[in-house]
Design an enzyme around this catalytic site. Sequence first.
Site, PDB file in Angstrom:
ATOM      1  N   ASP A  16      -2.636   1.090   6.807  1.00 39.58           N
ATOM      2  CA  ASP A  16      -2.294   1.013   5.762  1.00 39.58           C
ATOM      3  C   ASP A  16      -1.672   0.071   5.865  1.00 39.58           C
ATOM      4  O   ASP A  16      -1.891  -1.056   5.007  1.00 39.58           O
ATOM      5  CB  ASP A  16      -0.759   1.766   5.738  1.00 39.58           C
ATOM      6  CG  ASP A  16      -0.952   3.508   5.965  1.00 39.58           C
ATOM      7  OD1 ASP A  16      -1.668   3.601   5.210  1.00 39.58           O
ATOM      8  OD2 ASP A  16      -0.337   4.253   6.466  1.00 39.58           O
TER       9      ASP A  16
ATOM     10  N   CYS B 208     -12.135 -10.202   9.103  1.00 41.51           N
ATOM     11  CA  CYS B 208     -13.521 -10.798   8.223  1.00 41.51           C
ATOM     12  C   CYS B 208     -14.738  -9.944   7.214  1.00 41.51           C
ATOM     13  O   CYS B 208     -15.772 -10.369   6.818  1.00 41.51           O
ATOM     14  CB  CYS B 208     -14.914 -10.204   9.449  1.00 41.51           C
ATOM     15  SG  CYS B 208     -15.270  -8.652   9.549  1.00 41.51           S
TER      16      CYS B 208
ATOM     17  N   ASP C 224       0.895  -1.745   0.025  1.00 45.25           N
ATOM     18  CA  ASP C 224       0.354  -0.009   0.442  1.00 45.25           C
ATOM     19  C   ASP C 224       0.775   1.579  -0.136  1.00 45.25           C
ATOM     20  O   ASP C 224       1.973   1.343   1.344  1.00 45.25           O
ATOM     21  CB  ASP C 224      -0.776   0.174   1.067  1.00 45.25           C
ATOM     22  CG  ASP C 224      -1.894   1.365   0.762  1.00 45.25           C
ATOM     23  OD1 ASP C 224      -2.723   1.413   0.643  1.00 45.25           O
ATOM     24  OD2 ASP C 224      -1.546   1.605   2.092  1.00 45.25           O
TER      25      ASP C 224
ATOM     26  N   GLU D  43      -2.051  -1.506  -6.031  1.00 43.69           N
ATOM     27  CA  GLU D  43      -2.693  -0.609  -6.460  1.00 43.69           C
ATOM     28  C   GLU D  43      -3.217   0.086  -7.643  1.00 43.69           C
ATOM     29  O   GLU D  43      -1.711   0.759  -7.933  1.00 43.69           O
ATOM     30  CB  GLU D  43      -3.308   0.644  -5.540  1.00 43.69           C
ATOM     31  CG  GLU D  43      -4.360   0.230  -4.184  1.00 43.69           C
ATOM     32  CD  GLU D  43      -4.989   0.825  -3.257  1.00 43.69           C
ATOM     33  OE1 GLU D  43      -5.593   0.923  -3.763  1.00 43.69           O
ATOM     34  OE2 GLU D  43      -4.255   1.859  -3.023  1.00 43.69           O
TER      35      GLU D  43
ATOM     36  N   CYS E  31     -16.441  -7.755  14.052  1.00 40.11           N
ATOM     37  CA  CYS E  31     -15.008  -8.778  14.617  1.00 40.11           C
ATOM     38  C   CYS E  31     -14.280  -8.582  15.492  1.00 40.11           C
ATOM     39  O   CYS E  31     -13.840  -8.709  16.334  1.00 40.11           O
ATOM     40  CB  CYS E  31     -14.245  -9.400  13.636  1.00 40.11           C
ATOM     41  SG  CYS E  31     -13.042  -8.168  13.036  1.00 40.11           S
TER      42      CYS E  31
END
Length: 393
Positions: free
Chosen positions: A347, A321, A181, A265, A340
């Site tokens: 990040d 989750c 990221d 990304e 959860c």
Amino acid sequence: MIVRKAFRYRLYPNAEQEQALAVQFGHARFVWNWALALRKSVYNETGKGINYYELKRRATALRYQPETEWLREADSQVLQGKMEDLEKAYKNFFARRAKFPRFKSKGDGQSIRYPQRFKFYENFTYLPKVGWVKTKFHRPLEGRPKNVTISKTKTGKYFVSVQCEVGVIEQPARCGEIGIDLGVKSFLATSEGWKRANPRHLQQAEKRVKRLQRQVSRRIKGSAGREKARILLARQHEKVANQRKDFLHKLSTELIGCYGLIGMEDLNVRGMVKNRKLAKSISTTGWGTFRLMLEYKGEWYGSYVHKVDRFFPSSKTCSNCEYVLDELPLSVREWQCPICGAIHDRDINSAINILNETRAGVARSHAGGESVRPGNNLAILAETRSPKRFTLG
């Protein structure tokens, strides 16, 4: 596998050779500006562009006209190379990869390309109509040379970039997988939980850059003092660019050497820099250059770089989750999942989600019969299922 690599070396021309190179640079710059002006005028008159081959024929005829016969002082292939560069610049513009071509000036960086008739011998490089120029070969030249590009920076340094065809031996597959990221405060955060700080080279040198810029503004235009101040400013900018490039090269090589699958990304950097508050910070990080380095080094050394869709909600998705938040302001650097209860670093959580999406994307491509670059552990990736996401209704 045959790839093309560029090897860049420093040139040290003498005074006579500098004058010969100035002729090559100047004449090539004139042909570029002439061709660009001609294409614009033809389009304004007829509404259609001029054919590329017709443009090359007119450029050749230009050398034999009485008022421009001085163009014969330059190498003919150098001038024709500028026609190819202009055609490529137009294609990049129409493909939205670059801005519209602009006229070149003497104060910009200069470059010319020789497609053939260049030679290398010991510590010298032969250039047509220039001669044998002293060269610092700091590393051996590999492969078969295809062309050379001579460039002159704004600081007055000369370089030769030799493009060679090199055979690359396929490296053994690496099983390491990582999600990345990219950010501003931390240059990158990984799915393994570690971060690499943003060195902020320009911000560190900003005080000196502003002072040098004020010195240039105070000097009289055209004076020797202004030229000296301009060179000092250009050297500072060149230093910052070299520092950034060195950082990106070392980091990309480190990642490619350790991981066979890298997910990141597909950022819309052009759109992100429109944010006035973050434009400067984003522009000086070098995200686009870093991605290109990862991609071509991955092809060389058997790693696969997968780009996750830019609209994938990597930051808002719980990596535990898979619950997706409705919104997550940029100022929130840590958040707790309401389902959860897991506490996430923004990040690192994003990097984990990028890795999961990368695994699923590569598995889908492999199951669909699409070709995937060698060097990946496809047996593991094929078993990975696409993660399911849900939101509270």
